[in-house]
Design a protein around this motif. Structure first.
Motif, PDB file in Angstrom:
ATOM      1  N   ARG A 157       0.824  -1.250  -0.051  1.00  0.00           N
ATOM      2  CA  ARG A 157      -0.053  -0.092   0.065  1.00  0.00           C
ATOM      3  C   ARG A 157       0.807   1.252  -0.004  1.00  0.00           C
ATOM      4  NH1 ARG A 157      -2.723  -3.174   4.275  1.00  0.00           N
ATOM      5  NH2 ARG A 157      -4.656  -4.024   3.326  1.00  0.00           N
ATOM      6  N   ALA A 158       2.028   1.132   0.428  1.00  0.00           N
ATOM      7  CA  ALA A 158       2.840   2.157   0.718  1.00  0.00           C
ATOM      8  C   ALA A 158       3.974   2.460  -0.496  1.00  0.00           C
ATOM      9  CB  ALA A 158       3.595   2.482   2.216  1.00  0.00           C
ATOM     10  N   ALA A 159       4.191   1.560  -1.231  1.00  0.00           N
ATOM     11  CA  ALA A 159       4.999   1.312  -2.222  1.00  0.00           C
ATOM     12  C   ALA A 159       5.266   2.676  -3.250  1.00  0.00           C
ATOM     13  CB  ALA A 159       4.950   0.091  -3.201  1.00  0.00           C
ATOM     14  N   GLY A 160       6.192   3.260  -3.160  1.00  0.00           N
ATOM     15  CA  GLY A 160       6.380   4.551  -4.061  1.00  0.00           C
ATOM     16  C   GLY A 160       5.825   5.796  -3.403  1.00  0.00           C
ATOM     17  N   LEU A 161       5.911   5.595  -1.968  1.00  0.00           N
ATOM     18  CA  LEU A 161       5.413   6.986  -1.082  1.00  0.00           C
ATOM     19  C   LEU A 161       6.401   7.280  -0.082  1.00  0.00           C
ATOM     20  CD1 LEU A 161       1.600   5.820  -0.727  1.00  0.00           C
ATOM     21  CD2 LEU A 161       2.663   7.593  -2.459  1.00  0.00           C
ATOM     22  N   ARG A 162       6.206   8.195   0.516  1.00  0.00           N
ATOM     23  CA  ARG A 162       7.139   8.710   1.584  1.00  0.00           C
ATOM     24  C   ARG A 162       6.040   9.286   2.724  1.00  0.00           C
ATOM     25  NH1 ARG A 162      11.586   9.678   4.181  1.00  0.00           N
ATOM     26  NH2 ARG A 162      12.227  11.198   5.433  1.00  0.00           N
ATOM     27  N   LEU A 163       6.079   8.537   3.605  1.00  0.00           N
ATOM     28  CA  LEU A 163       5.010   8.882   4.870  1.00  0.00           C
ATOM     29  C   LEU A 163       5.758   9.728   5.734  1.00  0.00           C
ATOM     30  CD1 LEU A 163       3.335   5.260   5.444  1.00  0.00           C
ATOM     31  CD2 LEU A 163       3.078   6.957   3.496  1.00  0.00           C
ATOM     32  N   ILE A 164       5.169  10.754   6.152  1.00  0.00           N
ATOM     33  CA  ILE A 164       5.725  11.768   7.324  1.00  0.00           C
ATOM     34  C   ILE A 164       4.740  11.923   8.264  1.00  0.00           C
ATOM     35  CG2 ILE A 164       6.787  14.080   7.421  1.00  0.00           C
ATOM     36  CD1 ILE A 164       7.446  13.834   4.544  1.00  0.00           C
ATOM     37  N   ASP A 165       5.042  11.968   9.636  1.00  0.00           N
ATOM     38  CA  ASP A 165       4.433  12.071  10.720  1.00  0.00           C
ATOM     39  C   ASP A 165       4.358  13.507  10.810  1.00  0.00           C
ATOM     40  OD1 ASP A 165       3.114  12.385  13.140  1.00  0.00           O
ATOM     41  OD2 ASP A 165       4.050  10.606  14.145  1.00  0.00           O
ATOM     42  N   ARG A 166       3.381  14.290  10.685  1.00  0.00           N
ATOM     43  CA  ARG A 166       3.457  15.642  10.814  1.00  0.00           C
ATOM     44  C   ARG A 166       3.687  15.879  12.412  1.00  0.00           C
ATOM     45  NH1 ARG A 166      -2.452  15.886   9.771  1.00  0.00           N
ATOM     46  NH2 ARG A 166      -1.813  16.547   7.679  1.00  0.00           N
ATOM     47  N   SER A 167       3.595  15.382  13.343  1.00  0.00           N
ATOM     48  CA  SER A 167       3.586  15.511  14.734  1.00  0.00           C
ATOM     49  C   SER A 167       5.136  15.631  15.189  1.00  0.00           C
ATOM     50  CB  SER A 167       2.741  14.658  15.814  1.00  0.00           C
ATOM     51  OG  SER A 167       1.433  14.993  15.187  1.00  0.00           O
ATOM     52  N   THR A 168       5.819  14.518  14.588  1.00  0.00           N
ATOM     53  CA  THR A 168       7.160  14.299  15.133  1.00  0.00           C
ATOM     54  C   THR A 168       8.180  14.675  13.935  1.00  0.00           C
ATOM     55  OG1 THR A 168       7.108  12.030  14.348  1.00  0.00           O
ATOM     56  CG2 THR A 168       6.278  12.540  16.760  1.00  0.00           C
ATOM     57  N   GLY A 169       7.648  14.440  12.828  1.00  0.00           N
ATOM     58  CA  GLY A 169       8.678  14.699  11.622  1.00  0.00           C
ATOM     59  C   GLY A 169       9.302  13.550  11.212  1.00  0.00           C
ATOM     60  N   THR A 170       9.052  12.461  11.504  1.00  0.00           N
ATOM     61  CA  THR A 170       9.635  11.155  11.199  1.00  0.00           C
ATOM     62  C   THR A 170       9.002  10.758   9.877  1.00  0.00           C
ATOM     63  OG1 THR A 170       9.725  10.368  13.622  1.00  0.00           O
ATOM     64  CG2 THR A 170       9.841   8.654  11.932  1.00  0.00           C
ATOM     65  N   GLY A 171       9.910  10.364   9.183  1.00  0.00           N
ATOM     66  CA  GLY A 171       9.464   9.778   7.730  1.00  0.00           C
ATOM     67  C   GLY A 171       9.925   8.297   7.444  1.00  0.00           C
ATOM     68  N   TRP A 172       9.354   7.623   6.459  1.00  0.00           N
ATOM     69  CA  TRP A 172       9.386   6.232   6.084  1.00  0.00           C
ATOM     70  C   TRP A 172       9.297   6.140   4.572  1.00  0.00           C
ATOM     71  CZ3 TRP A 172       6.025   7.932   9.966  1.00  0.00           C
ATOM     72  CH2 TRP A 172       6.539   7.298  11.231  1.00  0.00           C
ATOM     73  N   GLY A 173      10.313   5.434   4.022  1.00  0.00           N
ATOM     74  CA  GLY A 173       9.985   5.137   2.538  1.00  0.00           C
ATOM     75  C   GLY A 173      10.587   6.596   1.823  1.00  0.00           C
ATOM     76  N   ALA A 174      10.467   6.212   0.194  1.00  0.00           N
ATOM     77  CA  ALA A 174      10.607   7.153  -0.738  1.00  0.00           C
ATOM     78  C   ALA A 174       9.712   7.318  -1.841  1.00  0.00           C
ATOM     79  CB  ALA A 174      12.195   6.778  -1.206  1.00  0.00           C
TER      80      ALA A 174
END
Length: 214
Positions: A157-174
């Motif tokens: 589901r998250a392939a090709g996406l960069r997920l960013i938590d707006r509260s902490t700034g933590t990111g996953w993926g590209a």
């Protein structure tokens, strides 16, 4: 048990107790509210949480054998096993099992996924607000992104996406950005419906399954 595992279980136990506190004041009809899990109402999800809290490795293997390795069938049987005649009795069963450290033969992070995702499966349809430790949510997201959908994760589901938590700034993926609160990212990656307005960024439509606006 190492320090990391101890901390994880402390979080899971706290979330079970917190959910039980939230549900203690429900009216009778609220227990029949449809959850975010298709086909399950709030009482069903509660019974599932009791079942998973009480199920250890050998219990899990036995249940899968009896269900002929049909995971959905095993879950349905677990609900039937733990769902009491009264929701309050099922709630008392969760409270009694809240401190258990049993788990199927899977990564311990699955216990965090269960605690947060199923907590929201119940809370959101009831209009209740959950408050989860950011580090627990981040660990659950990381696990779901490593795990295929066929095993209950959300990697595809998250392939090709960069997920960013707006509260902490933590990111996953590209890839194309998807910005949201961590809990909303976890739910979307786990296949739960999330209101499109809760996620922003060019990758949001791909994650929520909604068409892009012209």
């Amino acid at each position: 048990m190492n320090k990391r595992a101890t901390g994880l279980w402390q979080t899971v136990h706290a979330e079970r107790r917190r959910l039980a506190e939230d549900l203690a004041v429900l009216r009778e009809e609220q227990w029949r509210t449809a959850s975010l899990c298709p086909g399950w109402d709030v009482h069903d999800v509660l019974a599932h949480l009791v079942d998973t809290a009480r199920t250890g490795r050998l219990d899990f293997v036995r249940s899968m054998l009896r269900a002929r390795f049909d995971f959905d069938r095993a879950n349905e049987r677990g609900i039937l096993r733990e769902k009491r005649a009264s929701p309050l009795e099922t709630l008392a069963a969760l409270e009694a099992a809240s401190g258990l450290t049993r788990t199927p033969p899977a990564n311990l992070a699955t216990r965090l996924v269960e605690a947060v995702v199923h907590g929201e499966d119940i809370r959101r349809p009831l209009g209740l607000v959950g408050d989860y430790p950011p580090e627990a949510v981040a660990q659950a997201i990381s696990y779901q992104l490593r795990t295929p959908v066929s095993f209950g994760g959300g990697r595809e589901r998250a392939a090709g996406l960069r997920l960013i938590d707006r509260s902490t700034g933590t990111g996953w993926g590209a890839g194309d950005d998807v910005v949201a609160d961590g809990v909303d990212l976890l739910l979307a990656v786990s296949g739960r419906p999330v209101a499109p307005e809760r996620l922003t960024g060019p990758g949001a439509p791909a994650l929520t399954g909604t068409p892009s606006r012209p």
